[in-house]
Design a protein around this motif. Structure first.
Motif, mmCIF file in Angstrom:
data_model
loop_
_atom_site.group_PDB
_atom_site.id
_atom_site.type_symbol
_atom_site.label_atom_id
_atom_site.label_comp_id
_atom_site.label_asym_id
_atom_site.label_seq_id
_atom_site.Cartn_x
_atom_site.Cartn_y
_atom_site.Cartn_z
ATOM 1 N N HIS A 26 14.462 3.536 -5.719
ATOM 2 C CA HIS A 26 13.966 4.406 -4.648
ATOM 3 C C HIS A 26 12.540 4.865 -4.939
ATOM 4 O O HIS A 26 11.722 4.999 -4.014
ATOM 5 C CB HIS A 26 14.913 5.589 -4.461
ATOM 6 N N ASP A 27 12.228 5.104 -6.215
ATOM 7 C CA ASP A 27 10.866 5.509 -6.580
ATOM 8 C C ASP A 27 9.850 4.429 -6.223
ATOM 9 O O ASP A 27 8.714 4.735 -5.858
ATOM 10 C CB ASP A 27 10.774 5.831 -8.068
ATOM 11 N N LEU A 28 10.254 3.175 -6.320
ATOM 12 C CA LEU A 28 9.346 2.088 -5.951
ATOM 13 C C LEU A 28 9.018 2.116 -4.455
ATOM 14 O O LEU A 28 7.896 1.802 -4.058
ATOM 15 C CB LEU A 28 9.945 0.738 -6.335
ATOM 16 N N ARG A 29 9.987 2.500 -3.632
ATOM 17 C CA ARG A 29 9.732 2.632 -2.190
ATOM 18 C C ARG A 29 8.672 3.701 -1.935
ATOM 19 O O ARG A 29 7.771 3.508 -1.126
ATOM 20 C CB ARG A 29 11.014 2.993 -1.441
ATOM 21 N N HIS A 30 8.798 4.831 -2.638
ATOM 22 C CA HIS A 30 7.822 5.911 -2.472
ATOM 23 C C HIS A 30 6.436 5.467 -2.945
ATOM 24 O O HIS A 30 5.422 5.774 -2.316
ATOM 25 C CB HIS A 30 8.266 7.161 -3.224
ATOM 26 N N THR A 31 6.407 4.748 -4.054
ATOM 27 C CA THR A 31 5.132 4.257 -4.571
ATOM 28 C C THR A 31 4.488 3.302 -3.582
ATOM 29 O O THR A 31 3.292 3.402 -3.284
ATOM 30 C CB THR A 31 5.343 3.570 -5.937
ATOM 31 N N LEU A 32 5.277 2.369 -3.053
ATOM 32 C CA LEU A 32 4.760 1.427 -2.065
ATOM 33 C C LEU A 32 4.201 2.159 -0.851
ATOM 34 O O LEU A 32 3.081 1.875 -0.405
ATOM 35 C CB LEU A 32 5.852 0.457 -1.629
ATOM 36 N N ALA A 33 4.961 3.101 -0.330
ATOM 37 C CA ALA A 33 4.500 3.858 0.841
ATOM 38 C C ALA A 33 3.194 4.590 0.529
ATOM 39 O O ALA A 33 2.263 4.591 1.343
ATOM 40 C CB ALA A 33 5.574 4.842 1.291
ATOM 41 N N SER A 34 3.100 5.177 -0.646
ATOM 42 C CA SER A 34 1.880 5.896 -1.043
ATOM 43 C C SER A 34 0.689 4.955 -1.114
ATOM 44 O O SER A 34 -0.411 5.284 -0.649
ATOM 45 C CB SER A 34 2.086 6.572 -2.398
ATOM 46 N N TRP A 35 0.892 3.797 -1.699
ATOM 47 C CA TRP A 35 -0.196 2.825 -1.789
ATOM 48 C C TRP A 35 -0.634 2.354 -0.408
ATOM 49 O O TRP A 35 -1.827 2.209 -0.144
ATOM 50 C CB TRP A 35 0.229 1.626 -2.617
ATOM 51 N N LEU A 36 0.322 2.100 0.461
ATOM 52 C CA LEU A 36 -0.013 1.644 1.809
ATOM 53 C C LEU A 36 -0.798 2.702 2.576
ATOM 54 O O LEU A 36 -1.761 2.390 3.269
ATOM 55 C CB LEU A 36 1.256 1.254 2.567
ATOM 56 N N ILE A 37 -0.386 3.948 2.442
ATOM 57 C CA ILE A 37 -1.112 5.036 3.099
ATOM 58 C C ILE A 37 -2.521 5.137 2.533
ATOM 59 O O ILE A 37 -3.485 5.337 3.282
ATOM 60 C CB ILE A 37 -0.341 6.364 2.964
ATOM 61 N N GLY A 38 -2.658 4.980 1.234
ATOM 62 C CA GLY A 38 -3.978 4.989 0.609
ATOM 63 C C GLY A 38 -4.881 3.883 1.122
ATOM 64 O O GLY A 38 -6.099 4.017 1.141
ATOM 65 N N ARG A 39 -4.289 2.791 1.572
ATOM 66 C CA ARG A 39 -5.034 1.673 2.161
ATOM 67 C C ARG A 39 -5.144 1.793 3.672
ATOM 68 O O ARG A 39 -5.549 0.874 4.360
ATOM 69 C CB ARG A 39 -4.370 0.337 1.802
ATOM 70 N N ARG A 40 -4.739 2.947 4.186
ATOM 71 C CA ARG A 40 -4.830 3.291 5.612
ATOM 72 C C ARG A 40 -3.971 2.402 6.513
ATOM 73 O O ARG A 40 -4.330 2.119 7.654
ATOM 74 C CB ARG A 40 -6.281 3.295 6.067
ATOM 75 N N ILE A 41 -2.841 1.965 6.001
ATOM 76 C CA ILE A 41 -1.880 1.242 6.840
ATOM 77 C C ILE A 41 -1.231 2.283 7.743
ATOM 78 O O ILE A 41 -0.810 3.341 7.275
ATOM 79 C CB ILE A 41 -0.812 0.524 5.975
ATOM 80 N N PRO A 42 -1.152 2.043 9.047
ATOM 81 C CA PRO A 42 -0.600 3.041 9.973
ATOM 82 C C PRO A 42 0.863 3.375 9.655
ATOM 83 O O PRO A 42 1.649 2.500 9.257
ATOM 84 C CB PRO A 42 -0.715 2.361 11.339
ATOM 85 N N LEU A 43 1.210 4.650 9.851
ATOM 86 C CA LEU A 43 2.581 5.092 9.587
ATOM 87 C C LEU A 43 3.631 4.309 10.372
ATOM 88 O O LEU A 43 4.693 4.028 9.821
ATOM 89 C CB LEU A 43 2.722 6.592 9.850
ATOM 90 N N ARG A 73 6.812 2.675 8.674
ATOM 91 C CA ARG A 73 8.165 2.987 9.148
ATOM 92 C C ARG A 73 8.993 1.717 9.244
ATOM 93 O O ARG A 73 10.122 1.655 8.776
ATOM 94 C CB ARG A 73 8.127 3.679 10.513
ATOM 95 N N VAL A 74 8.419 0.691 9.838
ATOM 96 C CA VAL A 74 9.138 -0.576 10.007
ATOM 97 C C VAL A 74 9.445 -1.194 8.644
ATOM 98 O O VAL A 74 10.572 -1.627 8.383
ATOM 99 C CB VAL A 74 8.320 -1.550 10.885
ATOM 100 N N LEU A 75 8.458 -1.220 7.769
ATOM 101 C CA LEU A 75 8.639 -1.808 6.448
ATOM 102 C C LEU A 75 9.739 -1.112 5.658
ATOM 103 O O LEU A 75 10.558 -1.764 5.007
ATOM 104 C CB LEU A 75 7.329 -1.764 5.668
ATOM 105 N N LEU A 76 9.774 0.220 5.740
ATOM 106 C CA LEU A 76 10.768 0.979 4.985
ATOM 107 C C LEU A 76 12.122 1.044 5.684
ATOM 108 O O LEU A 76 13.108 1.477 5.094
ATOM 109 C CB LEU A 76 10.250 2.399 4.717
#
Length: 74
Positions: free
Chosen positions: A2-19, A23-26
């Motif tokens: 589960h921590d890897l999911r949070h890390t991935l989401a954080s990295w994507l947001i840092g790269r300005r991937i739209p929420l 949402r779809v990815l997660l």
């Protein structure tokens, strides 16, 4: 795992991937779930976004913010 999911989401947001894309990815059923969990990370980018807009408009950015390089006229 589960921590890897949070890390991935954080990295994507840092790269300005739209929420919505995150949402779809997660696999969140609702965008509200994504915003509730990760919305604070988007707000942390506010200074960088403001600096980029100011640079694009030609306004001087505060010295404490990282600004995008300007392109010279050729």
């Amino acid at each position: 795992m589960h921590d890897l999911r949070h890390t991935l989401a954080s990295w994507l947001i840092g790269r300005r991937i739209p929420l919505p894309a995150i949402r779809v990815l997660l696999g969140h059923e609702s965008i509200q779930t994504t915003v509730d969990r990760y919305g604070h990370l988007v707000r942390e980018l506010d200074d960088q976004i403001a600096a980029a807009v100011e640079a694009a408009m030609g306004a001087p950015a505060p010295a404490t913010l990282h600004t995008l390089p300007t392109m010279s006229a050729q």
